[in-house]
Design a protein around this motif. Structure first.
Motif, short mmCIF file in Angstrom:
data_model
loop_
_atom_site.label_atom_id
_atom_site.label_comp_id
_atom_site.label_asym_id
_atom_site.label_seq_id
_atom_site.Cartn_x
_atom_site.Cartn_y
_atom_site.Cartn_z
N LYS A 70 0.83 -1.21 0.00
CA LYS A 70 0.00 0.00 0.00
C LYS A 70 0.86 1.25 0.00
O LYS A 70 0.61 2.19 -0.75
CB LYS A 70 -0.92 -0.03 1.23
CG LYS A 70 -1.75 1.23 1.41
CD LYS A 70 -2.76 1.38 0.31
CE LYS A 70 -3.66 2.57 0.63
NZ LYS A 70 -4.64 2.80 -0.40
N ALA A 71 1.92 1.27 0.82
CA ALA A 71 2.83 2.42 0.85
C ALA A 71 3.53 2.58 -0.49
O ALA A 71 3.69 3.70 -0.99
CB ALA A 71 3.84 2.26 1.97
N ALA A 72 3.93 1.47 -1.10
CA ALA A 72 4.58 1.54 -2.41
C ALA A 72 3.60 2.01 -3.47
O ALA A 72 3.97 2.75 -4.38
CB ALA A 72 5.16 0.18 -2.78
N TYR A 73 2.34 1.59 -3.36
CA TYR A 73 1.31 2.00 -4.32
C TYR A 73 1.05 3.51 -4.24
O TYR A 73 0.91 4.17 -5.27
CB TYR A 73 0.03 1.23 -4.05
CG TYR A 73 -1.14 1.66 -4.88
CD1 TYR A 73 -1.21 1.33 -6.23
CD2 TYR A 73 -2.17 2.40 -4.33
CE1 TYR A 73 -2.28 1.72 -7.01
CE2 TYR A 73 -3.25 2.81 -5.09
CZ TYR A 73 -3.29 2.47 -6.43
OH TYR A 73 -4.36 2.87 -7.19
N THR A 74 0.99 4.03 -3.02
CA THR A 74 0.74 5.47 -2.89
C THR A 74 1.92 6.31 -3.36
O THR A 74 1.75 7.47 -3.72
CB THR A 74 0.39 5.84 -1.43
OG1 THR A 74 1.44 5.43 -0.58
CG2 THR A 74 -0.91 5.19 -1.01
N ASN A 75 3.12 5.74 -3.36
CA ASN A 75 4.32 6.46 -3.81
C ASN A 75 4.84 5.93 -5.15
O ASN A 75 6.03 6.04 -5.42
CB ASN A 75 5.42 6.35 -2.75
CG ASN A 75 5.04 7.00 -1.46
OD1 ASN A 75 4.47 8.08 -1.45
ND2 ASN A 75 5.32 6.32 -0.36
N GLN A 76 3.96 5.39 -5.96
CA GLN A 76 4.42 4.75 -7.19
C GLN A 76 5.05 5.71 -8.20
O GLN A 76 5.85 5.29 -9.03
CB GLN A 76 3.26 3.99 -7.84
CG GLN A 76 2.15 4.86 -8.36
CD GLN A 76 1.03 4.04 -8.95
OE1 GLN A 76 1.27 2.95 -9.44
NE2 GLN A 76 -0.18 4.57 -8.91
N PHE A 77 4.72 6.98 -8.14
CA PHE A 77 5.31 7.92 -9.10
C PHE A 77 6.68 8.40 -8.66
O PHE A 77 7.49 8.81 -9.48
CB PHE A 77 4.37 9.10 -9.32
CG PHE A 77 3.06 8.69 -9.93
CD1 PHE A 77 3.02 8.17 -11.22
CD2 PHE A 77 1.89 8.78 -9.22
CE1 PHE A 77 1.83 7.76 -11.79
CE2 PHE A 77 0.69 8.38 -9.78
CZ PHE A 77 0.65 7.87 -11.06
#
Length: 192
Positions: free
Chosen positions: A148-155
């Motif tokens: 989830k943390a990686a998804y929110t910071n994917q850019f």
């Protein structure tokens, strides 16, 4: 898996050996829970209990218990027809002794295979619950919360999902490989 074993194993053993009302009621209850999608049922249980690791594990255990009940019941039905079970009953063995000493060791192989496979599925369900914020709560770590943390910071960091994703894939693959190895070992032992 501990919760699922605590619920499904004794009920499956009893229902497979004694049949009757316990078998009918537990079978219908298992059918009802199995008819629900697992993640939706887990979400409903967590909605009642609240988010957190313990509640997520309880909900996963409750969802997996009917599947274990079915496996244990089916294996117990097959073993209960064997002559050594009839002999144990004839010499006066109690129901508890018959279940735990004579039947359980003979159904251990399919039970272990089912448990190892469900361990991988439980890991994925827990990660799914943590991903949507209902499993492990911060600051505790979970592969789902890491995803989830990686998804929110994917850019900002597009490859941050790789470590936790690869770790999940390898762990589930390890559980499935262990289950397959147990199945193969039991099949080889039965042929000889």
């Amino acid at each position: 898996m501990g919760v699922a074993l605590l619920i499904g194993l004794p009920l499956g053993l009893w229902a497979g050996l004694r049949r009757g009302a316990v078998d009918a009621i537990a079978g219908r209850l298992a059918d009802t829970i199995l008819s629900l999608p697992a993640l939706v049922a887990a979400l409903a249980i967590i909605a009642v209990l609240g988010p957190g690791l313990v509640n997520a594990m309880l909900s996963i255990g409750i969802i997996f218990a009917p599947g274990l009940f079915r496996v244990v019941r089916g294996a117990t039905l097959a073993v209960a027809e064997e002559t050594f079970v009839d002999s144990a009953v004839a010499i006066g063995s109690s129901t508890r002794r018959t279940l735990w000493v004579h039947i359980l060791p003979n159904i251990a192989a399919p039970l272990l295979v089912q448990v190892t496979i469900l361990m991988g599925v439980a890991l994925l369900v827990e990660a799914s619950l943590s991903f949507i914020g209902l499993g492990v709560q911060p600051p505790d770590a979970s592969w789902g919360s890491m995803l989830k943390a990686a998804y929110t910071n994917q850019f900002h960091s597009p490859f941050a999902v790789v470590p936790s994703g690869v770790a999940m894939v390898l762990t589930v693959l390890a559980f499935n490989t262990i289950g397959d190895s147990i199945r193969d070992a039991v099949g080889l032992r039965r042929r000889t």
